[in-house]
Design a protein around this motif. Structure first.
Motif, PDB file in Angstrom:
ATOM      1  N   UNK A   1      -9.797  -4.014   2.340  1.00  0.00           N
ATOM      2  CA  UNK A   1      -9.805  -2.759   1.586  1.00  0.00           C
ATOM      3  C   UNK A   1     -11.304  -2.229   1.660  1.00  0.00           C
ATOM      4  N   UNK A   2     -12.054  -3.058   1.690  1.00  0.00           N
ATOM      5  CA  UNK A   2     -13.499  -2.826   1.555  1.00  0.00           C
ATOM      6  C   UNK A   2     -14.072  -2.342   2.891  1.00  0.00           C
ATOM      7  N   UNK A   3     -13.444  -2.778   4.056  1.00  0.00           N
ATOM      8  CA  UNK A   3     -13.721  -2.244   5.303  1.00  0.00           C
ATOM      9  C   UNK A   3     -13.365  -0.739   5.708  1.00  0.00           C
ATOM     10  N   UNK A   4     -12.247  -0.245   4.903  1.00  0.00           N
ATOM     11  CA  UNK A   4     -11.740   1.090   5.014  1.00  0.00           C
ATOM     12  C   UNK A   4     -12.032   1.894   3.794  1.00  0.00           C
ATOM     13  N   UNK A   5     -12.968   1.407   2.911  1.00  0.00           N
ATOM     14  CA  UNK A   5     -13.270   2.061   1.590  1.00  0.00           C
ATOM     15  C   UNK A   5     -11.831   2.389   0.863  1.00  0.00           C
ATOM     16  N   UNK A   6     -11.123   1.517   0.779  1.00  0.00           N
ATOM     17  CA  UNK A   6      -9.755   1.638   0.149  1.00  0.00           C
ATOM     18  C   UNK A   6      -9.518   1.072  -1.236  1.00  0.00           C
ATOM     19  N   UNK A   7      -8.987   1.530  -2.079  1.00  0.00           N
ATOM     20  CA  UNK A   7      -8.619   0.911  -3.368  1.00  0.00           C
ATOM     21  C   UNK A   7      -7.305   0.129  -3.396  1.00  0.00           C
ATOM     22  N   UNK A   8      -6.292   0.459  -2.692  1.00  0.00           N
ATOM     23  CA  UNK A   8      -5.142  -0.413  -2.693  1.00  0.00           C
ATOM     24  C   UNK A   8      -4.614  -0.490  -1.011  1.00  0.00           C
ATOM     25  N   UNK A   9      -3.653  -1.444  -0.705  1.00  0.00           N
ATOM     26  CA  UNK A   9      -3.325  -1.627   0.478  1.00  0.00           C
ATOM     27  C   UNK A   9      -2.453  -0.362   0.976  1.00  0.00           C
ATOM     28  N   UNK A  10      -2.046   0.600   0.247  1.00  0.00           N
ATOM     29  CA  UNK A  10      -1.442   1.606   0.834  1.00  0.00           C
ATOM     30  C   UNK A  10      -2.458   2.757   1.123  1.00  0.00           C
ATOM     31  N   UNK A  11      -3.599   2.419   0.578  1.00  0.00           N
ATOM     32  CA  UNK A  11      -4.683   3.414   1.105  1.00  0.00           C
ATOM     33  C   UNK A  11      -5.170   2.726   2.487  1.00  0.00           C
ATOM     34  N   UNK A  12      -5.429   1.645   2.768  1.00  0.00           N
ATOM     35  CA  UNK A  12      -5.301   1.135   4.020  1.00  0.00           C
ATOM     36  C   UNK A  12      -4.567   1.502   5.041  1.00  0.00           C
ATOM     37  N   UNK A  13      -3.127   1.574   4.831  1.00  0.00           N
ATOM     38  CA  UNK A  13      -2.066   2.112   5.610  1.00  0.00           C
ATOM     39  C   UNK A  13      -2.474   3.500   5.837  1.00  0.00           C
ATOM     40  N   UNK A  14      -2.444   4.340   4.926  1.00  0.00           N
ATOM     41  CA  UNK A  14      -3.026   5.800   5.141  1.00  0.00           C
ATOM     42  C   UNK A  14      -3.913   6.080   6.113  1.00  0.00           C
ATOM     43  N   UNK A  15      -5.108   5.503   5.600  1.00  0.00           N
ATOM     44  CA  UNK A  15      -6.334   5.540   6.499  1.00  0.00           C
ATOM     45  C   UNK A  15      -6.041   5.142   8.059  1.00  0.00           C
ATOM     46  N   UNK A  16      -5.433   3.926   8.230  1.00  0.00           N
ATOM     47  CA  UNK A  16      -5.409   3.618   9.538  1.00  0.00           C
ATOM     48  C   UNK A  16      -4.416   4.465  10.383  1.00  0.00           C
ATOM     49  N   UNK A  17      -3.475   4.774   9.545  1.00  0.00           N
ATOM     50  CA  UNK A  17      -2.325   5.501  10.235  1.00  0.00           C
ATOM     51  C   UNK A  17      -2.678   7.040  10.705  1.00  0.00           C
ATOM     52  N   UNK A  18      -3.790   7.441   9.728  1.00  0.00           N
ATOM     53  CA  UNK A  18      -4.512   8.961  10.066  1.00  0.00           C
ATOM     54  C   UNK A  18      -5.382   8.937  11.122  1.00  0.00           C
ATOM     55  N   UNK A  19      -5.913   7.488  11.071  1.00  0.00           N
ATOM     56  CA  UNK A  19      -7.288   7.465  12.140  1.00  0.00           C
ATOM     57  C   UNK A  19      -6.771   6.898  13.377  1.00  0.00           C
ATOM     58  N   UNK A  20      -5.717   6.282  13.615  1.00  0.00           N
ATOM     59  CA  UNK A  20      -5.556   5.633  14.811  1.00  0.00           C
ATOM     60  C   UNK A  20      -3.966   5.982  15.279  1.00  0.00           C
ATOM     61  N   UNK A  21      -3.070   6.312  14.505  1.00  0.00           N
ATOM     62  CA  UNK A  21      -1.768   6.343  14.739  1.00  0.00           C
ATOM     63  C   UNK A  21      -1.181   7.751  14.587  1.00  0.00           C
ATOM     64  N   UNK A  22      -1.939   8.692  14.730  1.00  0.00           N
ATOM     65  CA  UNK A  22      -1.462   9.987  14.562  1.00  0.00           C
ATOM     66  C   UNK A  22      -1.013  10.648  13.303  1.00  0.00           C
ATOM     67  N   UNK A  23      -1.220  10.120  12.117  1.00  0.00           N
ATOM     68  CA  UNK A  23      -0.833  10.502  10.796  1.00  0.00           C
ATOM     69  C   UNK A  23       0.208   9.690  10.172  1.00  0.00           C
TER      70      UNK A  23
END
Length: 365
Positions: free
Chosen positions: A260-282
């Motif tokens: 979570x810290x690596x992606x500046x996220x508060x929850x696991x779902x923030x991690x999913x959202x950030x990774x999806x937007x950054x690497x998986x097209x949304x």
């Protein structure tokens, strides 16, 4: 017991039933109606399964009595068991597989693959925390043997979801989504009709006067249960068990503090959202999919464990299915916000479509 005797007992039973119910106070009749019906079924079953076990031989004249008149043959009672001929473990596996499918649509498995790649290439600033150790163990042991292709084939077989080619000879549940939507709208319509009936009729016994089609809910539920049972044989159970444990583990992994810290996220779902937007097209509708996964799994578990007995007491049915009303409405509300559900016509028109009832020309639905 001979056919003539059984036929006479049936006629006398109906007369006896009317007389006994007429003698009971109205508030007590409902208490005994189902008991009388169950007792009548037991009598017919015991009469047919008594001493006359060679009735077919008697019918064709090969029994010890020689040729026998029709009226003297035993009553051919056949126990209905089609609705009970399902494998509960397969149905429960289908419920869990549906939950996994919605997380597949949320790109959870793809997000984990991205994290593994970033960890391997040194593009994620973690090294010794619980998340780093979890990624190391996933990379080392590769606990999920079932690939994305295997999962897609399972979704296609059980739910007819996706575009994967079904194996030759495998049964594909072609009507799953139509039946699932139909069951959801039938339950929703049942409670909406029930509410309307209570408001309109009122009265002292308001809680004992349900309104709504119990038969519609039961019929669609039985069809859905049968279709799931006949297409979830093979590796569906083992795939669901293994993938379910893997999904549980990776969801815990995504909640690791260093990830979570690596992606500046508060929850696991923030991690999913950030990774999806950054690497998986949304991102892929995580809020809607999460609710559909929760409510859809609960509904399928209810269908797996319910025998949908035809002569069930309406009050008992109402009490049993009441918790499912909220899940059905929640599933429909979430489904309408997904790409495939934006054309949803509404509860009443959808139910008409599932039941094959055409709206009258010019009618407002």
């Amino acid at each position: 017991m001979s056919f003539n005797t059984t036929e006479t007992i049936q006629r006398l039973w109906e007369s006896f039933l009317r007389e006994q119910l007429a003698a009971l106070p109205p508030e007590e009749r409902q208490q005994y109606e189902q008991q009388f019906e169950d007792r009548f079924g037991d009598l017919l079953k015991k009469a047919a399964n008594g001493e006359e076990r060679d009735a077919f031989l008697d019918l064709i004249g090969f029994g010890g009595k020689g040729p026998v008149e029709f009226g003297d043959l035993s009553y051919p009672y056949i126990q209905p068991d089609f609705d009970d001929s399902v494998v509960p473990s397969q149905l429960h596996a289908a419920a869990e597989l549906y939950y996994i499918y919605q997380h597949e649509r949320m790109k959870i498995f793809q997000v984990v693959d991205v994290l593994l790649r970033l960890f391997r290439l040194g593009r994620m600033r973690i090294q010794r925390g619980p998340g780093a150790r979890g990624l190391y163990l996933l990379e080392k042991w590769k606990p999920l043997r079932y690939t994305q292709r295997d999962r897609m084939i399972a979704y296609r077989r059980a739910f007819n979801y996706g575009t994967a080619q079904a194996p030759a000879g495998a049964i594909v549940n072609q009507n799953f989504h139509r039946q699932l939507v139909g069951f959801m709208v039938a339950v929703s319509q049942y409670f909406r009709d029930l509410l309307i009936g209570e408001v309109i009729r009122g009265g002292q016994l308001i809680e004992q006067r349900p309104f709504g089609s119990v038969a519609t809910v039961q019929r669609i539920g039985l069809d859905l249960r049968y279709a799931l049972d006949r297409c979830t044989y093979g590796n569906i159970f083992s795939l669901t068990m293994e993938t379910g444990h893997y999904l549980k583990s990776v969801l815990q992994l995504l909640d690791a503090p260093d990830i979570k810290k690596a992606f500046d996220a508060n929850t696991k779902w923030d991690v999913v959202e950030i990774v999806s937007n950054r690497y998986l097209g949304g991102i892929a509708e995580p809020s809607q999919r999460a609710k559909m996964a929760e409510s859809g799994r609960r509904i399928l578990q209810f269908i797996a464990d319910n025998d949908f007995k035809t002569a069930i007491d309406p009050i008992l049915f109402q009490s049993t299915i009441r918790p499912m009303g909220a899940h059905a409405e929640a599933w429909i509300a979430a489904y309408r916000m997904t790409p495939e559900g934006r054309g949803f016509s509404g509860v009443t028109p959808a139910l008409r479509n599932v039941l094959g009832v055409q709206a009258a020309a010019g009618a407002v639905v």
